[in-house]
Structure formats: C-alpha cells, structure tokens
Design a protein around this motif. Sequence first.
Motif, mmCIF file in Angstrom:
data_model
loop_
_atom_site.group_PDB
_atom_site.id
_atom_site.type_symbol
_atom_site.label_atom_id
_atom_site.label_comp_id
_atom_site.label_asym_id
_atom_site.label_seq_id
_atom_site.Cartn_x
_atom_site.Cartn_y
_atom_site.Cartn_z
ATOM 1 N N LYS A 16 0.944 -1.147 0.135
ATOM 2 C CA LYS A 16 0.190 0.270 -0.066
ATOM 3 C C LYS A 16 0.810 1.463 -0.025
ATOM 4 O O LYS A 16 0.712 2.161 -0.741
ATOM 5 C CB LYS A 16 -1.046 0.105 1.081
ATOM 6 N N SER A 17 1.937 1.364 0.965
ATOM 7 C CA SER A 17 2.791 2.617 0.937
ATOM 8 C C SER A 17 3.461 2.664 -0.195
ATOM 9 O O SER A 17 3.888 3.833 -0.564
ATOM 10 C CB SER A 17 3.611 2.503 2.497
ATOM 11 N N THR A 18 3.884 1.471 -0.922
ATOM 12 C CA THR A 18 4.670 1.766 -2.130
ATOM 13 C C THR A 18 3.755 2.314 -3.272
ATOM 14 O O THR A 18 4.321 3.343 -3.657
ATOM 15 C CB THR A 18 5.301 0.280 -2.635
ATOM 16 N N ILE A 19 2.871 2.011 -3.167
ATOM 17 C CA ILE A 19 1.764 2.511 -4.268
ATOM 18 C C ILE A 19 1.621 4.117 -3.781
ATOM 19 O O ILE A 19 1.596 4.811 -4.893
ATOM 20 C CB ILE A 19 0.364 1.756 -4.345
ATOM 21 N N ALA A 20 1.258 4.333 -2.688
ATOM 22 C CA ALA A 20 0.891 5.738 -2.039
ATOM 23 C C ALA A 20 2.136 6.763 -2.728
ATOM 24 O O ALA A 20 1.730 7.888 -3.226
ATOM 25 C CB ALA A 20 0.722 5.706 -0.880
ATOM 26 N N ARG A 43 2.933 12.750 19.913
ATOM 27 C CA ARG A 43 2.102 13.904 20.862
ATOM 28 C C ARG A 43 1.985 13.284 22.368
ATOM 29 O O ARG A 43 2.132 14.070 23.396
ATOM 30 C CB ARG A 43 0.644 14.280 20.380
ATOM 31 N N ARG A 44 1.971 12.084 22.355
ATOM 32 C CA ARG A 44 1.648 11.371 23.849
ATOM 33 C C ARG A 44 3.210 10.843 24.252
ATOM 34 O O ARG A 44 3.151 9.984 25.420
ATOM 35 C CB ARG A 44 0.811 10.183 23.706
ATOM 36 N N ASN A 45 4.186 11.251 23.486
ATOM 37 C CA ASN A 45 5.444 10.828 24.179
ATOM 38 C C ASN A 45 5.677 9.340 23.987
ATOM 39 O O ASN A 45 6.281 8.784 25.030
ATOM 40 C CB ASN A 45 5.910 11.453 25.149
ATOM 41 N N LEU A 46 4.874 8.594 23.132
ATOM 42 C CA LEU A 46 5.025 7.138 23.230
ATOM 43 C C LEU A 46 5.992 6.672 21.979
ATOM 44 O O LEU A 46 6.282 7.201 21.132
ATOM 45 C CB LEU A 46 3.745 6.468 22.654
ATOM 46 N N GLU A 47 6.860 5.746 22.511
ATOM 47 C CA GLU A 47 7.997 5.136 21.525
ATOM 48 C C GLU A 47 7.018 4.604 20.511
ATOM 49 O O GLU A 47 6.261 3.824 20.697
ATOM 50 C CB GLU A 47 8.783 4.186 22.071
ATOM 51 N N PRO A 48 7.523 4.777 19.268
ATOM 52 C CA PRO A 48 6.628 4.186 17.838
ATOM 53 C C PRO A 48 6.925 2.427 17.880
ATOM 54 O O PRO A 48 7.351 2.364 16.728
ATOM 55 C CB PRO A 48 7.271 5.184 16.813
ATOM 56 N N THR A 49 6.870 1.851 18.549
ATOM 57 C CA THR A 49 6.965 0.231 18.369
ATOM 58 C C THR A 49 5.658 -0.217 17.846
ATOM 59 O O THR A 49 4.668 0.389 18.196
ATOM 60 C CB THR A 49 7.436 -0.284 20.007
ATOM 61 N N GLY A 125 11.741 -1.839 7.248
ATOM 62 C CA GLY A 125 12.479 -1.416 8.417
ATOM 63 C C GLY A 125 11.865 -0.228 9.073
ATOM 64 O O GLY A 125 12.597 0.781 9.725
ATOM 65 N N ARG A 126 10.629 0.164 9.106
ATOM 66 C CA ARG A 126 9.917 1.029 9.902
ATOM 67 C C ARG A 126 9.916 0.528 11.445
ATOM 68 O O ARG A 126 10.070 -0.555 11.828
ATOM 69 C CB ARG A 126 8.542 1.199 9.559
ATOM 70 N N SER A 127 10.111 1.630 12.267
ATOM 71 C CA SER A 127 9.966 1.362 13.852
ATOM 72 C C SER A 127 9.008 0.330 14.255
ATOM 73 O O SER A 127 9.404 -0.703 15.277
ATOM 74 C CB SER A 127 9.880 2.654 14.602
ATOM 75 N N ASP A 128 7.872 0.238 13.481
ATOM 76 C CA ASP A 128 6.866 -0.810 14.076
ATOM 77 C C ASP A 128 6.810 -1.941 12.960
ATOM 78 O O ASP A 128 5.802 -2.868 13.457
ATOM 79 C CB ASP A 128 5.496 -0.162 14.230
#
Length: 182
Positions: A16-20, A43-49, A125-128
């Motif tokens: 999907k992201s490749t297409i976008a 915004r909530r200071n959460l680590e993007p895991t 390889g995105r953080s999540d």
Amino acid sequence: MTKLIVCLTGMPGAGKSTIATGLKSKGYDTINMGNTVREEAKRRNLEPTGQNLGKLMLELREKNGPGAVAELVIPEIENSKSNVIIIDGVRSNAEIDVLRKFGTVKLLAIHASTDKRFEFLKERGRSDDPQTKENFEERDNRELGVGISNSIALSDDAITNNNKTKEELIEASYKKIQGWIK
C-alpha cells in the motif's frame, strides 16, 4: 467536482505505501493512516514500536468509535487541493463510512502472500515493522480484529503484488484509478 478518495486496503506489507508513494509523483495527494497514529503517539510521547502503535490504534477506536483514525485525517482531506486523494491503510468499513462524507470513495485492495508480506516488512524497516514471524502474526491478527478483512472483501478492485516490480505495481494502480476518474 467531487473528490475521488481512493482507499488502499490490504494486510500489512502488501504494498500500500509503495503504491501511495508512487502515486504521489503522479500528482495525487496521499494520506497515510498509520502516520496519523504515529503522530498521535509522538504527541503522547510514546515510543513508536509495533506494540505501542497497535495499542494506541485500538485505544483510539475504543474511545472514539471504529472510524476514529479516519476522523483524524479529515483536516488533510478538506485542505487538499487535489481532486484525487489516496488514503493509505484503510482498515475498516467504519473508516470508509467516515470518508464517504467527503467524496466518492473507491476501495483498492492490495494482495500479497504471507511470505512476501513478511519479506517486504523486514526490508522496509519502519520502527513498528515486525522482525519475527511471531510479531508478524500478532500484527496480522490485530488488523483482522479491527475488520480489515471486510474492507478487503468489499473492495471495488484488487491488485496482486506477488511478483510485480515496484514500477509495475504503481502503474497497475494508476491505471485502475484513471479508469475510476473517467
């Protein structure tokens, strides 16, 4: 003219992201639903895991209804000057119902085999992105739990991404969208 809102749906890693990204270069505005959740995490200071973002997505839906993530992208849709907007990562019919208030919605499902999707996600390889088969399956189950299988099943059209180059995948999507514009 009414905006054409093309919703890309499919399991994580299908393309999907490749297409976008590829369609952005064709002049379409693109909005990534996952990035909206990532921004909320920041915004909530959460680590993007993967685990944190998954919990946040579920919490937003629980608190604000099943269309909550789509509600967060409304300002981007309203501010878009483009007649065609690509929404990357629609996960439920409730989100589609929210988007229908702002234009003509078409759903394009992207399919890829489980092995291909896992391979794509490890490469991305995105953080999540899951690095183990177990994390991958957890993520798939979470997506299925919010109703992604329904949006895939109800799509207006579908593209299979098992042995396409990035260029072929983007071109196939572009042709489908051009057909919807006419």
